[in-house]
Design a protein around this motif. Structure first.
Motif, PDB file in Angstrom:
ATOM      1  N   GLU A 185      -3.009  10.369  -3.560  1.00 46.83           N
ATOM      2  CA  GLU A 185      -2.627   9.581  -2.394  1.00 46.83           C
ATOM      3  C   GLU A 185      -1.811   8.347  -2.745  1.00 46.83           C
ATOM      4  O   GLU A 185      -2.001   7.728  -3.775  1.00 46.83           O
ATOM      5  CB  GLU A 185      -3.880   9.146  -1.640  1.00 46.83           C
ATOM      6  CG  GLU A 185      -4.684  10.313  -1.092  1.00 46.83           C
ATOM      7  CD  GLU A 185      -5.881   9.865  -0.294  1.00 46.83           C
ATOM      8  OE1 GLU A 185      -5.671   9.226   0.758  1.00 46.83           O
ATOM      9  OE2 GLU A 185      -7.012  10.138  -0.737  1.00 46.83           O
ATOM     10  N   ARG A 186      -0.907   8.036  -1.819  1.00 41.57           N
ATOM     11  CA  ARG A 186      -0.120   6.799  -1.816  1.00 41.57           C
ATOM     12  C   ARG A 186       0.602   6.518  -3.131  1.00 41.57           C
ATOM     13  O   ARG A 186       0.423   5.444  -3.721  1.00 41.57           O
ATOM     14  CB  ARG A 186      -0.975   5.624  -1.395  1.00 41.57           C
ATOM     15  CG  ARG A 186      -1.516   5.795   0.014  1.00 41.57           C
ATOM     16  CD  ARG A 186      -2.063   4.497   0.581  1.00 41.57           C
ATOM     17  NE  ARG A 186      -2.543   4.681   1.934  1.00 41.57           N
ATOM     18  CZ  ARG A 186      -1.773   4.648   3.029  1.00 41.57           C
ATOM     19  NH1 ARG A 186      -0.493   4.443   2.924  1.00 41.57           N
ATOM     20  NH2 ARG A 186      -2.306   4.829   4.226  1.00 41.57           N
ATOM     21  N   ALA A 222       3.097   9.075   2.946  1.00 43.15           N
ATOM     22  CA  ALA A 222       1.888   8.373   2.502  1.00 43.15           C
ATOM     23  C   ALA A 222       0.963   8.116   3.679  1.00 43.15           C
ATOM     24  O   ALA A 222       1.409   7.783   4.773  1.00 43.15           O
ATOM     25  CB  ALA A 222       2.265   7.052   1.837  1.00 43.15           C
ATOM     26  N   ASP A 239       2.164  11.098  -0.318  1.00 38.32           N
ATOM     27  CA  ASP A 239       0.926  11.730  -0.781  1.00 38.32           C
ATOM     28  C   ASP A 239       1.302  13.095  -1.337  1.00 38.32           C
ATOM     29  O   ASP A 239       2.292  13.707  -0.899  1.00 38.32           O
ATOM     30  CB  ASP A 239      -0.057  11.962   0.377  1.00 38.32           C
ATOM     31  CG  ASP A 239      -0.668  10.695   0.940  1.00 38.32           C
ATOM     32  OD1 ASP A 239      -0.576   9.627   0.305  1.00 38.32           O
ATOM     33  OD2 ASP A 239      -1.247  10.779   2.054  1.00 38.32           O
TER      34      ASP A 239
END
Length: 172
Positions: free
Chosen positions: A117-118, A148, A103
């Motif tokens: 994110e991710r 993440a 992230d």
């Protein structure tokens, strides 16, 4: 000196030779791992966002920002890498040679300005041109890379205050 003593001496010499060769191989493996894991002397810091504290390595020079977390096998919970840029801008982060998703927490002034994110791990063998870049929606001076799922789990969002405290160089 008997033949037995000579044979024992030769066996000891051979064993020492094997140990020396193996020791050199282990040293090469450690240095290769150090190179792959970006274990250079980096400044360390603490980043506090709300009540959450992250222990981070600081990438403030171009070479350190380009290398980033590339090649590292993992990033422990509560840790990260803080990228410091020369000026606020819409900077880009890429995932070249990354082995795990992360992230991004984009920061400027005294607050979080965006989160991403991710970020996925790129396909094996992806060329530099095929490696995606990620940017904030607002100019940022800093970006914190964390494992993440951290942003969602800790409910980190734009507008949250942050504070960075610098420690100095780590032992690499």
């Amino acid at each position: 000196m008997s033949v037995g003593h000579i044979l024992v001496g030769l066996c000891i010499a051979a064993a020492l030779g094997v140990l020396a060769v193996r020791g050199a191989a282990i040293a090469r493996e450690r240095f290769a791992l150090r190179d792959r894991t970006n274990a250079t002397l980096l400044e360390t810091a603490t980043v506090r966002i709300g009540d959450t504290v992250f222990r981070v390595e600081v990438a403030r020079h171009d070479a350190d920002r380009i290398r980033g977390l590339s090649g590292r096998p993992f990033l422990a919970p509560g840790s990260g890498m803080l990228f410091i840029f020369d000026r606020e801008d819409i900077h880009q982060i890429w995932m070249r040679d990354m082995r795990f998703p992360i992230d991004l927490i984009w920061m400027s002034g005294e607050q979080v300005v965006d989160v991403t994110e991710r970020l996925p791990v790129p396909a094996a063998g992806a060329s530099e041109a095929d490696t995606p870049r990620f940017s904030p929606h607002q100019p940022a001076l800093l970006v914190l890379e964390v494992p993440a799922g951290t942003v969602a789990a800790l409910k980190i969002h734009s507008g949250q205050p942050f504070k960075v405290t610098f420690d100095g160089l780590n032992g690499g």
